[in-house]
Design an enzyme around this catalytic site. Sequence first.
Site, PDB file in Angstrom:
ATOM      1  N   TYR A 113       0.907  -1.228  -0.071  1.00  0.00           N
ATOM      2  CA  TYR A 113      -0.029   0.183   0.081  1.00  0.00           C
ATOM      3  C   TYR A 113       0.958   1.310  -0.120  1.00  0.00           C
ATOM      4  CZ  TYR A 113      -4.315  -2.782   1.183  1.00  0.00           C
ATOM      5  OH  TYR A 113      -5.294  -3.671   1.259  1.00  0.00           O
ATOM      6  N   TYR A 117      -0.376  -9.914   0.277  1.00  0.00           N
ATOM      7  CA  TYR A 117       0.912  -9.480   1.062  1.00  0.00           C
ATOM      8  C   TYR A 117       0.973 -10.261   2.308  1.00  0.00           C
ATOM      9  CZ  TYR A 117      -3.055  -6.509   2.669  1.00  0.00           C
ATOM     10  OH  TYR A 117      -4.234  -5.883   3.238  1.00  0.00           O
ATOM     11  N   ARG A 123      -2.732 -12.196   3.400  1.00  0.00           N
ATOM     12  CA  ARG A 123      -4.018 -11.665   2.872  1.00  0.00           C
ATOM     13  C   ARG A 123      -4.040 -12.260   1.286  1.00  0.00           C
ATOM     14  NH1 ARG A 123      -7.640  -8.102   4.410  1.00  0.00           N
ATOM     15  NH2 ARG A 123      -8.610  -9.916   3.830  1.00  0.00           N
ATOM     16  N   HIS A 163      -7.311  -8.278  -2.645  1.00  0.00           N
ATOM     17  CA  HIS A 163      -8.487  -7.745  -2.555  1.00  0.00           C
ATOM     18  C   HIS A 163      -8.348  -6.261  -2.803  1.00  0.00           C
ATOM     19  CE1 HIS A 163      -6.273  -7.385   1.338  1.00  0.00           C
ATOM     20  NE2 HIS A 163      -6.909  -6.008   1.465  1.00  0.00           N
ATOM     21  N   HIS A 165     -10.717  -2.970  -1.447  1.00  0.00           N
ATOM     22  CA  HIS A 165     -11.561  -2.175  -0.421  1.00  0.00           C
ATOM     23  C   HIS A 165     -12.513  -1.334  -0.953  1.00  0.00           C
ATOM     24  CE1 HIS A 165      -9.140  -3.356   3.065  1.00  0.00           C
ATOM     25  NE2 HIS A 165      -8.112  -3.063   2.229  1.00  0.00           N
TER      26      HIS A 165
END
Lengths: 270, 188
Positions: free
Chosen positions: A141, A180, A190, A193, A195
Site C-alpha cells: 500500500y 501480502y 492476505r 482484495h 476495499h
Amino acid sequence: MSLGEHRDEGRDGVKQSQDRTESPSPNLYASVKNELERPPVIYRKYGPGTQPNHLHPQYASSNSRAPRHPLISLPQSLGEITGPRFALSLVSPSTADLTGQQGGAAIGERIFVSGRVLDEYEKPVPHTLLEIWQANACGRYNHELDQHDAPLDPNFLGTGRVMTDEHGQYRFKTIKPGSYPWRNHYNAWRPAHIHFSLLGPAFVTRLVTQMYFPGDPLLPYDPIFNCTADEKARNRLISSFDSDTVIPEYALAFKFDIVLRGRNETPFEV
Amino acid sequence: MSLQATTWQTVGPFFRLGLSHLNGAEIAPSGTPGEVVTVEGRVLDGCGDPVSDAVVEIWQADANGRYNASEETALDTTVSVFTGFGRVPTDEQGRFRFSTVRPGPVPTQDGDLQAPHLAVRVMMRGLLRDLVTRMYFPSEMLESDPVLQSVPEDRRGTLTAAHLPASEATVVWNIELQGERETVFFDC
C-alpha cells in the site's frame, strides 16, 4: 487536476449547493409530524449469520477492540433513515482510473471492475458514492504504515472513487492487487482484495467491504474473509471473471455486485 | 426480499487512502446558524491504550433538528456548506476533535422528542464491521430521551458528553471499546 473541473453543471442539484439560504421552518414539528403520519420507514435487519460478529478470535486485533457488551437495539428514527448526499464533483475520470493518476502507467495486470449497487429488493441504488483503496501489484500500500518489503510503484496511488449511474451501475479501471503478508498468525497472507466503502441513502445503509478474486488459493486461510458464518454470504465477496466486459488486447474484467440494506415497502415488517 | 445485504469487512489499517478525501474537522462551516461547539475525545481499546487508526463518522441534524438529506445540498468538497456529515480520523494519541453546531431535538418515528445528539459510527482495524453509537450534548432533555431511557442506567453516562470546566463551547466525550466504561453501542 482539480475536482471542480468535472462538475456536471447539468445537474441542478450540484449548482444549487452553493446557495443554501433555507430559513428555519416556523413550525418544524408540524412538518415532521406530517412526515411521521406516513407508515414508518424501516431498513431491514441483516439476515442471521450474514454479517461478521465484532469479536472473531482468529482475527487477533479484534480481541482488544471488539466490545464485550451485547449491542442495544436502537429503533430507527429520522437520523438513521437519512444520510448525506454527495456531489458529482467528488468523482472524475481520473478517480475512476487508478492506472494513470501519476502521469505514467501503473505496473501490473490491468483490470476493469464493474457491477451494480442494489438494495435487498433488487432496486438499483443510483448516484451513490463508492470509495476504493487497494495495494499495488506487488502487495504494497502507498501508506507510511505499510512496511512490507515489496516495491512501491510511483505510478500507483491505490485510491479511487466512482459514483453509480441512474441504474446503479459503476465501473473503474485499476491493476490487480497483489497478496501480502501480515502478522495475524505465523505465515499469514492476505488474499488479493480491493476495499470498497459505500454510504448508500441512509445512515444505516453504510457498508465497508472487500472484494476478492475467484480462485485465490489464500481464501480458505484468511480469517477476515472467513469471519462471516454464512458461507454463501462470504462467497458473495468473491468477484466473478466477466468475459463479456473484457477488452480484447487490453484488460481483463471482473464483476462485483454490491447489495445495501433495503427500505421496507410494507410498514412493520422487520 | 430476494437479496441479502453484502457482508462487512474491516476497513483495515490503510483506509486513509480511500477515505481521507472527506476528512474534515469542521462539520459546520462558519456562518452556519446555531451554537458552535467543539467536540473532543479519544478512542481507547480494551487495554486502555489509544486507538490511533480509527475513523469516526458523524451524522447530525442542524440547529433546527432537520437532517440535510436532499440532493440539492449534496456534500461538495469545493463548496463550504453544512451537510451534517463529518469524517474525522484519530491521531497518534487516539484523539479526535471537530467543531460543529449543536443540533436541535429530533423526533422518533412515534413522534417523541429525542435530546440533541450526534449519530456516530466508528471503524478501525480489528473491527470486522462498524460500531454505531450516539453522543448526547448536555441538555435538560436527557432525562426524557427515549433511547437513553432504553439503556441500562449505569451505562447511560457513556453516551453523554461533558462540558470542559473552562469552556462552555467545548464538550468532551470518549469512546471506550471495552472495560468498565465500555461505550454503549447500538444495533439499528
